[in-house]
Design an enzyme around this catalytic site. Structure first.
Site, PDB file in Angstrom:
ATOM      1  N   ARG A 138      47.642  33.048  42.065  1.00  0.00           N
ATOM      2  CA  ARG A 138      47.081  33.538  43.343  1.00  0.00           C
ATOM      3  C   ARG A 138      47.243  35.050  43.509  1.00  0.00           C
ATOM      4  NH1 ARG A 138      45.553  29.621  42.418  1.00  0.00           N
ATOM      5  NH2 ARG A 138      45.755  27.613  43.455  1.00  0.00           N
ATOM      6  N   SER A 158      45.762  26.826  52.515  1.00  0.00           N
ATOM      7  CA  SER A 158      47.229  26.818  52.396  1.00  0.00           C
ATOM      8  C   SER A 158      47.808  28.094  52.986  1.00  0.00           C
ATOM      9  CB  SER A 158      47.642  26.754  50.921  1.00  0.00           C
ATOM     10  OG  SER A 158      47.174  25.554  50.365  1.00  0.00           O
ATOM     11  N   GLU A 196      50.587  32.845  51.548  1.00  0.00           N
ATOM     12  CA  GLU A 196      49.411  33.067  50.698  1.00  0.00           C
ATOM     13  C   GLU A 196      48.324  33.765  51.537  1.00  0.00           C
ATOM     14  OE1 GLU A 196      48.338  29.820  48.105  1.00  0.00           O
ATOM     15  OE2 GLU A 196      46.222  30.123  48.558  1.00  0.00           O
TER      16      GLU A 196
HETATM   17  C1  LIG Z   1      39.600  24.736  54.078  1.00  0.00           C
HETATM   18  C2  LIG Z   1      40.101  25.751  53.095  1.00  0.00           C
HETATM   19  C3  LIG Z   1      40.495  25.336  51.829  1.00  0.00           C
HETATM   20  C4  LIG Z   1      40.957  26.275  50.893  1.00  0.00           C
HETATM   21  N1  LIG Z   1      41.314  25.838  49.664  1.00  0.00           N
HETATM   22  C5  LIG Z   1      41.720  26.731  48.736  1.00  0.00           C
HETATM   23  C6  LIG Z   1      42.068  26.286  47.414  1.00  0.00           C
HETATM   24  O1  LIG Z   1      41.980  25.111  47.072  1.00  0.00           O
HETATM   25  N2  LIG Z   1      42.481  27.233  46.527  1.00  0.00           N
HETATM   26  C7  LIG Z   1      42.570  28.566  46.852  1.00  0.00           C
HETATM   27  O2  LIG Z   1      42.923  29.366  45.991  1.00  0.00           O
HETATM   28  N3  LIG Z   1      42.245  28.998  48.098  1.00  0.00           N
HETATM   29  C8  LIG Z   1      41.819  28.127  49.040  1.00  0.00           C
HETATM   30  N4  LIG Z   1      41.500  28.567  50.294  1.00  0.00           N
HETATM   31  C9  LIG Z   1      41.689  29.985  50.653  1.00  0.00           C
HETATM   32  C10 LIG Z   1      40.449  30.881  50.446  1.00  0.00           C
HETATM   33  O3  LIG Z   1      39.258  30.132  50.549  1.00  0.00           O
HETATM   34  C11 LIG Z   1      40.491  31.597  49.106  1.00  0.00           C
HETATM   35  O4  LIG Z   1      41.624  32.436  49.019  1.00  0.00           O
HETATM   36  C12 LIG Z   1      39.242  32.460  48.889  1.00  0.00           C
HETATM   37  O5  LIG Z   1      39.224  32.906  47.556  1.00  0.00           O
HETATM   38  C13 LIG Z   1      39.163  33.673  49.821  1.00  0.00           C
HETATM   39  O6  LIG Z   1      37.844  34.201  49.719  1.00  0.00           O
HETATM   40  P1  LIG Z   1      37.199  34.975  50.964  1.00  0.00           P
HETATM   41  O7  LIG Z   1      35.861  35.478  50.555  1.00  0.00           O
HETATM   42  O8  LIG Z   1      37.217  34.116  52.168  1.00  0.00           O
HETATM   43  O9  LIG Z   1      38.194  36.176  51.116  1.00  0.00           O
HETATM   44  P2  LIG Z   1      38.825  36.774  52.482  1.00  0.00           P
HETATM   45  O10 LIG Z   1      39.652  35.714  53.132  1.00  0.00           O
HETATM   46  O11 LIG Z   1      37.714  37.373  53.271  1.00  0.00           O
HETATM   47  O12 LIG Z   1      39.743  37.878  51.899  1.00  0.00           O
HETATM   48  C14 LIG Z   1      40.917  37.555  51.177  1.00  0.00           C
HETATM   49  C15 LIG Z   1      41.429  38.832  50.521  1.00  0.00           C
HETATM   50  O13 LIG Z   1      40.487  39.229  49.517  1.00  0.00           O
HETATM   51  C16 LIG Z   1      40.066  40.578  49.720  1.00  0.00           C
HETATM   52  N5  LIG Z   1      38.672  40.677  49.296  1.00  0.00           N
HETATM   53  C17 LIG Z   1      37.644  39.870  49.659  1.00  0.00           C
HETATM   54  N6  LIG Z   1      36.511  40.244  49.035  1.00  0.00           N
HETATM   55  C18 LIG Z   1      36.823  41.334  48.272  1.00  0.00           C
HETATM   56  C19 LIG Z   1      36.089  42.180  47.397  1.00  0.00           C
HETATM   57  N7  LIG Z   1      34.786  42.007  47.165  1.00  0.00           N
HETATM   58  N8  LIG Z   1      36.746  43.191  46.790  1.00  0.00           N
HETATM   59  C20 LIG Z   1      38.078  43.399  46.997  1.00  0.00           C
HETATM   60  N9  LIG Z   1      38.818  42.636  47.831  1.00  0.00           N
HETATM   61  C21 LIG Z   1      38.208  41.601  48.449  1.00  0.00           C
HETATM   62  C22 LIG Z   1      40.264  40.832  51.202  1.00  0.00           C
HETATM   63  O14 LIG Z   1      40.434  42.215  51.468  1.00  0.00           O
HETATM   64  C23 LIG Z   1      41.517  40.004  51.505  1.00  0.00           C
HETATM   65  O15 LIG Z   1      42.682  40.749  51.239  1.00  0.00           O
HETATM   66  C24 LIG Z   1      41.032  27.642  51.253  1.00  0.00           C
HETATM   67  C25 LIG Z   1      40.634  28.063  52.533  1.00  0.00           C
HETATM   68  C26 LIG Z   1      40.177  27.127  53.443  1.00  0.00           C
HETATM   69  C27 LIG Z   1      39.733  27.587  54.802  1.00  0.00           C
END
Ligand SMILES: Cc1cc2nc3c(=O)[nH]c(=O)nc-3n(C[C@H](O)[C@H](O)[C@H](O)COP(=O)(O)OP(=O)(O)OC[C@H]3O[C@@H](n4cnc5c(N)ncnc54)[C@H](O)[C@@H]3O)c2cc1C
Length: 312
Positions: free
Chosen positions: A177, A227, A298
């Site tokens: 992660r 999580s 996380e």
């Molecule tokens: C119902 C649910 C289930 C989930 N299950 C999982 C799972 O099974 N496994 C898992 O790993 N995660 C899970 N997650 C967490 C989340 O979906 C992941 O961490 C996902 O990868 C975050 O992507 P995001 O676009 O929403 O990023 P954001 O939440 O918008 O951002 C997360 C971080 O990434 C950075 N970021 C985003 N885009 C960029 C970019 N283009 N360049 C540089 N930095 C960037 C942001 O600045 C921030 O620090 C879950 C979330 C939910 C709501």
């Protein structure tokens, strides 16, 4: 120049592009106050905006789908950048037994994973239920069921303060992660993935099974951010530790530690960022007292929290 003045100057440089938006509308927890938000729809635009913001001393936060973010009720200073337009593009190329996929950072991971299965490209099935963008997935090294996106990454194209960089997987500092992007200001623009050719019907069945399992184990009907805590090496999963500490169902205001999966905090309606941080604190304290494990979040913080500013 004060930050509001700098944002004013930035707005003047990019007329009509910066709006005030509620972070609650841009995050899956549906929590968070106001922020200045700009949609960058091309690499050129991204380069121009980040360069001007840097010259003006404006802090930048790149937001994906906001599915791993706790945003403060008091909003955030600086500029929130969301990627759109050209950053949603996905290009597919079959090369013998390999599928080479180039996906823009704002393409949605579940859509990409579903399309891969349908095309008969194997490896991304684990991601069908991870509701984030490709950029967020690279930044977080998202994963599930023992797999993670880093294993499929061939290269990542990102914008650094010095310009555009293409880094191979080894240069991305992936770990559990985590990635090198968490300790840099690099903005992920696209990722090249390598997937193995597989049987489309079997892949779709596997993806459906994963979605079914997730629906049964996770509280998906209420807003959440997945999580809350990371796994600690050598310790039981955080959900089990929190459950054993007796905190399942614990409430603070509109937030609740899920009674289905204790590593999820759900917004039962009107939860504030403070309600969530109260529960995060309760869980950390109770788990430390009962098991000696120091839980680490996380989730990422965005905005002002008790005198501290959450950023990347
Ligand atoms: C119902 C649910 C289930 C989930 N299950 C999982 C799972 O099974 N496994 C898992 O790993 N995660 C899970 N997650 C967490 C989340 O979906 C992941 O961490 C996902 O990868 C975050 O992507 P995001 O676009 O929403 O990023 P954001 O939440 O918008 O951002 C997360 C971080 O990434 C950075 N970021 C985003 N885009 C960029 C970019 N283009 N360049 C540089 N930095 C960037 C942001 O600045 C921030 O620090 C879950 C979330 C939910 C709501």
């Amino acid at each position: 120049m004060t930050e509001p003045d700098a944002i004013g100057a930035l707005s003047a440089a990019f007329p009509g592009r910066i709006r005030t938006a509620r972070l609650a509308d841009l995050t899956t927890w549906r929590i968070g106050g106001d922020a200045s938000v700009l949609e960058a729809d091309s690499p050129g635009m991204l380069e121009e905006v980040t360069g001007t913001a840097r010259d003006l001393g404006v802090r930048i936060f790149v937001l994906g789908r906001g599915s791993n973010i706790l945003a403060s009720d008091s909003g955030c200073d600086g500029l929130v950048i969301r990627l759109s337009g050209a950053f949603r593009r996905i290009l597919w190329r079959r090369d013998g037994d390999l599928w080479r996929v180039e996906a823009g950072a704002s393409a949605m991971l579940p859509g990409l994973a579903g399309a891969s299965c349908m095309k008969g490209a194997a490896g991304l099935e684990f991601a069908v239920g991870i509701p984030g963008t490709v950029g967020g997935a690279v930044f977080m090294n998202a994963g599930a069921y023992g797999a993670s996106i880093s294993e499929l990454v061939y290269s990542v194209r990102y914008l650094s303060e010095k310009g555009w960089v293409t880094a191979g997987r080894e240069g991305c500092g992936f770990g559990y992660r985590t990635s090198a992007f968490q300790s840099s200001t690099g903005i992920v623009a696209s990722v090249a993935l390598e997937l193995r050719a597989g049987d489309a019907a079997a892949l779709m069945e596997s993806a459906s099974g994963i979605l079914r399992k997730r629906r049964e184990s996770f509280p998906l009907k209420l807003p959440n951010a997945g999580s809350v805590f990371r796994r600690t090496e050598g310790a039981p999963p955080p959900g089990r530790l929190i459950e054993e500490a007796g905190l399942k169902g614990r409430r603070a205001g509109g937030a609740m530690i899920s009674d289905l999966h204790a590593n999820f905090i759900v917004n039962t309606g009107g939860a504030s960022s403070g309600d969530v941080t109260d529960l995060v604190g309760d869980a950390r304290r109770a788990v430390f007292e009962t098991s000696g494990v120091s839980l680490v979040e996380e989730i990422r913080y965005l905005g002002r929290f008790g005198g501290q500013t959450g950023g990347r």
